[in-house]
Design a protein around this motif. Structure first.
Motif, short mmCIF file in Angstrom:
data_model
loop_
_atom_site.label_atom_id
_atom_site.label_comp_id
_atom_site.label_asym_id
_atom_site.label_seq_id
_atom_site.Cartn_x
_atom_site.Cartn_y
_atom_site.Cartn_z
N LYS A 28 0.85 -1.18 0.00
CA LYS A 28 0.00 0.00 0.00
C LYS A 28 0.89 1.24 0.00
O LYS A 28 1.82 1.34 0.80
N PRO A 29 0.65 2.18 -0.90
CA PRO A 29 1.49 3.38 -0.90
C PRO A 29 1.28 4.16 0.39
O PRO A 29 0.21 4.11 1.00
N PRO A 30 2.30 4.89 0.83
CA PRO A 30 2.16 5.64 2.07
C PRO A 30 1.08 6.71 1.94
O PRO A 30 0.90 7.30 0.87
N ALA A 31 0.39 6.96 3.01
CA ALA A 31 -0.65 7.99 3.03
C ALA A 31 0.03 9.36 2.94
O ALA A 31 1.16 9.53 3.40
N PRO A 32 -0.66 10.34 2.37
CA PRO A 32 -0.07 11.69 2.31
C PRO A 32 0.33 12.20 3.70
O PRO A 32 1.32 12.89 3.85
N GLU A 33 -0.45 11.82 4.70
CA GLU A 33 -0.20 12.28 6.07
C GLU A 33 1.07 11.69 6.66
O GLU A 33 1.54 12.15 7.70
N ASP A 34 1.64 10.67 6.01
CA ASP A 34 2.89 10.07 6.49
C ASP A 34 4.12 10.87 6.07
O ASP A 34 5.22 10.59 6.54
N LYS A 35 3.93 11.85 5.19
CA LYS A 35 5.06 12.69 4.79
C LYS A 35 5.52 13.50 6.00
O LYS A 35 4.73 13.82 6.88
N PHE A 37 6.25 16.59 8.26
CA PHE A 37 5.45 17.81 8.43
C PHE A 37 5.95 18.94 7.52
O PHE A 37 5.15 19.62 6.87
N GLY A 38 7.25 19.14 7.45
CA GLY A 38 7.84 20.20 6.65
C GLY A 38 7.62 20.03 5.16
O GLY A 38 7.80 20.98 4.38
N TRP A 78 4.19 26.37 14.78
CA TRP A 78 4.22 26.34 13.32
C TRP A 78 2.86 26.82 12.87
O TRP A 78 1.85 26.48 13.49
N MET A 79 2.80 27.61 11.81
CA MET A 79 1.50 28.14 11.39
C MET A 79 1.39 28.29 9.90
O MET A 79 2.38 28.49 9.20
N VAL A 80 0.15 28.17 9.46
CA VAL A 80 -0.23 28.54 8.11
C VAL A 80 -0.93 29.88 8.26
O VAL A 80 -1.92 29.98 9.00
N LEU A 81 -0.41 30.89 7.60
CA LEU A 81 -0.99 32.22 7.64
C LEU A 81 -1.61 32.50 6.29
O LEU A 81 -0.95 32.36 5.25
N THR A 95 0.95 23.29 17.52
CA THR A 95 1.83 23.48 18.67
C THR A 95 3.15 22.74 18.52
O THR A 95 4.12 23.09 19.17
N GLU A 96 3.17 21.72 17.68
CA GLU A 96 4.39 20.96 17.40
C GLU A 96 4.46 20.71 15.90
O GLU A 96 3.48 20.86 15.19
N ALA A 97 5.62 20.27 15.43
CA ALA A 97 5.81 20.01 14.00
C ALA A 97 5.21 18.66 13.63
O ALA A 97 5.90 17.68 13.41
N GLY A 98 3.89 18.60 13.59
CA GLY A 98 3.16 17.39 13.23
C GLY A 98 1.69 17.71 13.05
O GLY A 98 1.13 18.49 13.83
N ILE A 99 1.06 17.10 12.06
CA ILE A 99 -0.35 17.43 11.81
C ILE A 99 -1.28 16.89 12.88
O ILE A 99 -2.42 17.33 12.99
N SER A 100 -0.79 15.95 13.68
CA SER A 100 -1.62 15.41 14.76
C SER A 100 -1.44 16.17 16.06
O SER A 100 -2.10 15.86 17.05
#
Length: 149
Positions: A28-35, A37-38, A78-81, A95-100
């Motif tokens: 199974k190809p890796p999920a996009p969320e497995d990339k 964070f950066g 880390w933020m998306v502005l 709050t941390e470098a991770g989408i979770s």
């Protein structure tokens, strides 16, 4: 003496060649969320967010991904502005470098600073690209910032 007591026959090379090879295990190809964070945010999230916002027909914001002080409280994050033409802004903070990691959301009308920091996606067990996109767009649309409302 019964047949069950006799030893099993040894398979020959011809028998082995006539049996089909086991099916290859599909990886199974890796999920996009497995990339990392950066890479996930600038390569996947930002383009997908712009595409979804453009679907509403209004002006698209200019998006940036940076590390800096969280609006209202000033703690590092880390933020998306996002900045819309005319000066409306929003922040999606991690709050941390991770989408979770814990996330917050802030908004500011033209000429003002954000005054409220909202918890964002606090009840979700798994954060996915589609979930992040849909909730940010939903939040912006609820402000009537997207398209002709």
């Amino acid at each position: 003496m019964s047949d069950s007591a006799s030893p099993a026959p040894n398979p020959t090379k011809a028998d082995a060649a006539s049996k089909p090879a086991p099916a290859a295990v599909k990886v199974k190809p890796p999920a996009p969320e497995d990339k990392p964070f950066g890479e996930f945010i600038p390569q996947l999230f930002l383009p997908a967010l712009i595409k979804e916002i453009n679907a509403f027909g209004g002006d698209a914001p200019q998006l940036s991904f940076e590390q800096g002080p969280m609006p209202v409280v000033g703690s590092p994050c880390w933020m998306v502005l996002g900045t819309f033409p005319g000066g409306r802004r929003f922040w999606l903070c991690f709050t941390e470098a991770g989408i979770s990691s814990a996330k917050t959301f802030a908004l500011a009308e033209t000429g003002s600073d954000p005054s409220l920091l909202e918890s964002f996606l606090i009840d979700e067990k798994k954060t996915t690209l589609a979930l992040l996109i849909s909730r940010v767009v939903s939040r912006l649309n609820s402000q009537k910032w997207l398209g002709p409302n």
